[in-house]
Design a protein around this motif. Sequence first.
Motif, PDB file in Angstrom:
ATOM      1  N   PRO A  78       0.644  -1.205   0.209  1.00  0.00           N
ATOM      2  CA  PRO A  78       0.284  -0.235  -0.058  1.00  0.00           C
ATOM      3  C   PRO A  78       0.504   1.244   0.062  1.00  0.00           C
ATOM      4  CG  PRO A  78      -0.552  -1.725   2.064  1.00  0.00           C
ATOM      5  CD  PRO A  78       0.421  -2.445   1.021  1.00  0.00           C
ATOM      6  N   LEU A  79      -0.088   2.159   0.041  1.00  0.00           N
ATOM      7  CA  LEU A  79       0.823   4.052  -0.058  1.00  0.00           C
ATOM      8  C   LEU A  79       1.828   4.373   1.155  1.00  0.00           C
ATOM      9  CD1 LEU A  79       1.522   6.617  -2.515  1.00  0.00           C
ATOM     10  CD2 LEU A  79      -0.834   7.370  -1.502  1.00  0.00           C
TER      11      LEU A  79
ATOM     12  N   ILE B   5      -4.340   7.829   2.729  1.00  0.00           N
ATOM     13  CA  ILE B   5      -4.362   6.806   1.580  1.00  0.00           C
ATOM     14  C   ILE B   5      -3.816   5.943   1.914  1.00  0.00           C
ATOM     15  CG2 ILE B   5      -5.180   6.524  -0.532  1.00  0.00           C
ATOM     16  CD1 ILE B   5      -5.689   9.157  -1.057  1.00  0.00           C
ATOM     17  N   TYR B   6      -4.944   4.095   1.390  1.00  0.00           N
ATOM     18  CA  TYR B   6      -4.661   3.302   1.699  1.00  0.00           C
ATOM     19  C   TYR B   6      -3.890   2.821   0.230  1.00  0.00           C
ATOM     20  CZ  TYR B   6      -4.835  -1.466   2.609  1.00  0.00           C
ATOM     21  OH  TYR B   6      -3.886  -3.493   3.197  1.00  0.00           O
ATOM     22  N   ASN B   7      -4.856   2.852  -0.261  1.00  0.00           N
ATOM     23  CA  ASN B   7      -4.735   2.278  -2.016  1.00  0.00           C
ATOM     24  C   ASN B   7      -4.857   3.165  -3.002  1.00  0.00           C
ATOM     25  OD1 ASN B   7      -4.811   0.632  -4.614  1.00  0.00           O
ATOM     26  ND2 ASN B   7      -5.822  -0.708  -3.724  1.00  0.00           N
TER      27      ASN B   7
ATOM     28  N   GLY C 198      11.716  10.825   1.454  1.00  0.00           N
ATOM     29  CA  GLY C 198       9.665  11.615   1.431  1.00  0.00           C
ATOM     30  C   GLY C 198       9.068  11.358   0.395  1.00  0.00           C
ATOM     31  N   TRP C 199       9.312  10.220   0.012  1.00  0.00           N
ATOM     32  CA  TRP C 199       8.847   9.959  -1.276  1.00  0.00           C
ATOM     33  C   TRP C 199       7.968   8.730  -1.366  1.00  0.00           C
ATOM     34  CZ3 TRP C 199       9.133  11.321  -6.977  1.00  0.00           C
ATOM     35  CH2 TRP C 199       9.893  12.605  -7.522  1.00  0.00           C
ATOM     36  N   TYR C 200       6.625   9.440  -0.980  1.00  0.00           N
ATOM     37  CA  TYR C 200       4.841   8.067  -1.197  1.00  0.00           C
ATOM     38  C   TYR C 200       5.833   7.675  -2.243  1.00  0.00           C
ATOM     39  CZ  TYR C 200       3.550  10.387   3.504  1.00  0.00           C
ATOM     40  OH  TYR C 200       3.246   9.956   5.065  1.00  0.00           O
ATOM     41  N   HIS C 201       4.840   5.925  -1.906  1.00  0.00           N
ATOM     42  CA  HIS C 201       5.587   4.821  -2.939  1.00  0.00           C
ATOM     43  C   HIS C 201       4.180   3.770  -3.375  1.00  0.00           C
ATOM     44  CE1 HIS C 201       7.953   4.131  -1.088  1.00  0.00           C
ATOM     45  NE2 HIS C 201       8.653   3.009  -0.678  1.00  0.00           N
ATOM     46  N   GLN C 202       3.153   2.998  -3.755  1.00  0.00           N
ATOM     47  CA  GLN C 202       2.369   2.161  -4.348  1.00  0.00           C
ATOM     48  C   GLN C 202       3.550   1.144  -5.207  1.00  0.00           C
ATOM     49  OE1 GLN C 202      -1.823   2.925  -3.245  1.00  0.00           O
ATOM     50  NE2 GLN C 202      -1.631   0.966  -5.185  1.00  0.00           N
ATOM     51  N   VAL C 203       3.404   0.162  -4.416  1.00  0.00           N
ATOM     52  CA  VAL C 203       4.371  -0.818  -5.646  1.00  0.00           C
ATOM     53  C   VAL C 203       3.193  -2.370  -6.133  1.00  0.00           C
ATOM     54  CG1 VAL C 203       6.319  -2.073  -5.909  1.00  0.00           C
ATOM     55  CG2 VAL C 203       6.379  -0.144  -4.121  1.00  0.00           C
ATOM     56  N   HIS C 204       3.322  -2.231  -7.178  1.00  0.00           N
ATOM     57  CA  HIS C 204       2.741  -3.380  -7.390  1.00  0.00           C
ATOM     58  C   HIS C 204       3.016  -5.449  -7.893  1.00  0.00           C
ATOM     59  CE1 HIS C 204      -1.422  -2.238  -6.190  1.00  0.00           C
ATOM     60  NE2 HIS C 204      -1.002  -0.898  -7.008  1.00  0.00           N
ATOM     61  N   ASN C 205       3.329  -6.179  -7.875  1.00  0.00           N
ATOM     62  CA  ASN C 205       4.122  -7.112  -8.487  1.00  0.00           C
ATOM     63  C   ASN C 205       3.230  -7.823  -9.898  1.00  0.00           C
ATOM     64  OD1 ASN C 205       6.503  -7.451  -6.636  1.00  0.00           O
ATOM     65  ND2 ASN C 205       5.281  -9.108  -4.996  1.00  0.00           N
ATOM     66  N   LEU C 206       3.999  -7.129 -10.925  1.00  0.00           N
ATOM     67  CA  LEU C 206       3.680  -7.658 -11.855  1.00  0.00           C
ATOM     68  C   LEU C 206       3.684  -8.765 -12.235  1.00  0.00           C
ATOM     69  CD1 LEU C 206       3.994  -4.569 -13.846  1.00  0.00           C
ATOM     70  CD2 LEU C 206       1.599  -5.072 -12.766  1.00  0.00           C
ATOM     71  N   ASP C 207       4.348  -9.916 -11.747  1.00  0.00           N
ATOM     72  CA  ASP C 207       4.897 -10.936 -12.199  1.00  0.00           C
ATOM     73  C   ASP C 207       5.205 -11.813 -10.626  1.00  0.00           C
ATOM     74  OD1 ASP C 207       4.760 -10.679 -14.951  1.00  0.00           O
ATOM     75  OD2 ASP C 207       7.250 -11.253 -14.598  1.00  0.00           O
TER      76      ASP C 207
END
Length: 493
Positions: A199-200, A240-242, A276-285
């Motif tokens: 999540p973010l 925000i969560y997602n 300080g960079w907010y990020h959200q990450v998804h595994n595509l594989d």
Amino acid sequence: MMGIEICGKIDKVNGKGLSYKEFVERYMEKNKPVVLTGLMDDWKACSDWVDENGQPNLSFFSTHFGKSRVQSPSFAISDSYHKKQNCSTKEFTDQKRVEMSVSEFIDQWCKEPIQEHGLSSNNGLTDKSVLYLKDWHFVKEYLNYTAYSTPHFVCDDWLNLYLDSYRMHRDPDSYQEKDEISCSDYRFVYMGAKGSWTPLHADVFRSYSWSANVCGKKQWFLLPPSQSHLVFDRNMKACIYNIFDDISEYLFPGFKKATWLECIQEQNEIIFVPSGWYHQVHNLDDTVSINHNWFNSYNLCWVLDLMLRDYNEAKEYIEDIRDICDDFEGLCQRNLAANTGMNFYDFFIFLARFSLANSVVLDTLARDAENIAGIGSISPIIQQLVQNLSSIQKIALKMKFLECFSGDQGFMLDLVETHKNPKFSKLCYSLIRTCESIHNRQVLSFCSKTVATQDSRTSIVIQNFCDAVSSPQDLVKYIDTVLTEHTSIESSE
């Protein structure tokens, strides 16, 4: 894209053609993300952990590391349950956690119909749970298995160098052997099937982070620090969560104004995520990655700023019990440690020990520069050590006005005794090796005897100054003494 505005991509740079100086000037100093390629060719993990089809070698993990038990919060479940929750509710700002062995995790992974997972029509979430192994302290657990070598661009890592010798917490009441607060290090392995995600968030301590894809592919969405307020609610309390949820414009009035950077991180690529960079990450594989959190002279100010914000919030929350609390400031510091990962006392002791290590190495190299000249100029190393001390001094100047240092805290750092401690020698060796890696100079052999025997003439500086440091003001004066001594040595040569 999917309800958010993508305003640009992240640079991809061949690390083999980039100097450390260029990396610092283009990315670290500017707090700018970048993806580095060409730096993982010789990693053992890239052969052992990947099968002939380019997939995670799950049987290797089960066979060699299967008995490892990772304490919560190392395993997270990504599922649609969280997607249905109010993003402003604190209870749901992280993913649901479970505990299991690595073998159990892999057994569960193999049972999953992974083709159903992924960043698809359901915004990266499915109705079926997807396990994601996170925050596995692999390096600490398997000291004799060298899975990778930290790239020199990101090896100036004060956090993990320190934690290899010391625990972060000085308060025995807040110390537990396996809790996250007393974290043994911030070097992790992540493993997740296609469709697992994070999540973010912004990283712990507002540290830098780097993440290397051993196999698989990730999709990153990053928000610059200047826009971080846009992902908080109108009270600036809940994040925000997602970012792909149906976000309430009333609760999060600024969200639609946010503009994001997007990045597809391929196998054998390393991403540098600045402070300080907010990020959200998804595994595509199906993905296995190695991740470090770290800080150094370039982002110490981010660490202090976060601690100040968290401290003021924790203090405000319990202000109504100040009059009936025997040790109100102590309670504030314990809460700060629990919420942030360390308190002001921990941070101060860290800075003092690290200052002493820098001064020992600086003194040794500066006085022996003539003898070391045969290996090439050591001035870049000396300049780095001076910069390290100067950056710590700036932080200490800000800390001396904190309420917790206004009186007698009841603790001090004995510089002479610290200098004699084998843990401190280990910290000095690690600092020297870091300098060697960054500047491609071999100086450890010239320094090892001095460090091992505590024979450094820095001890003279210590004794001329004082025997102990017990406040940020003391630390400021100590660094002044060290830098003045260094200047006099340079002038006499």
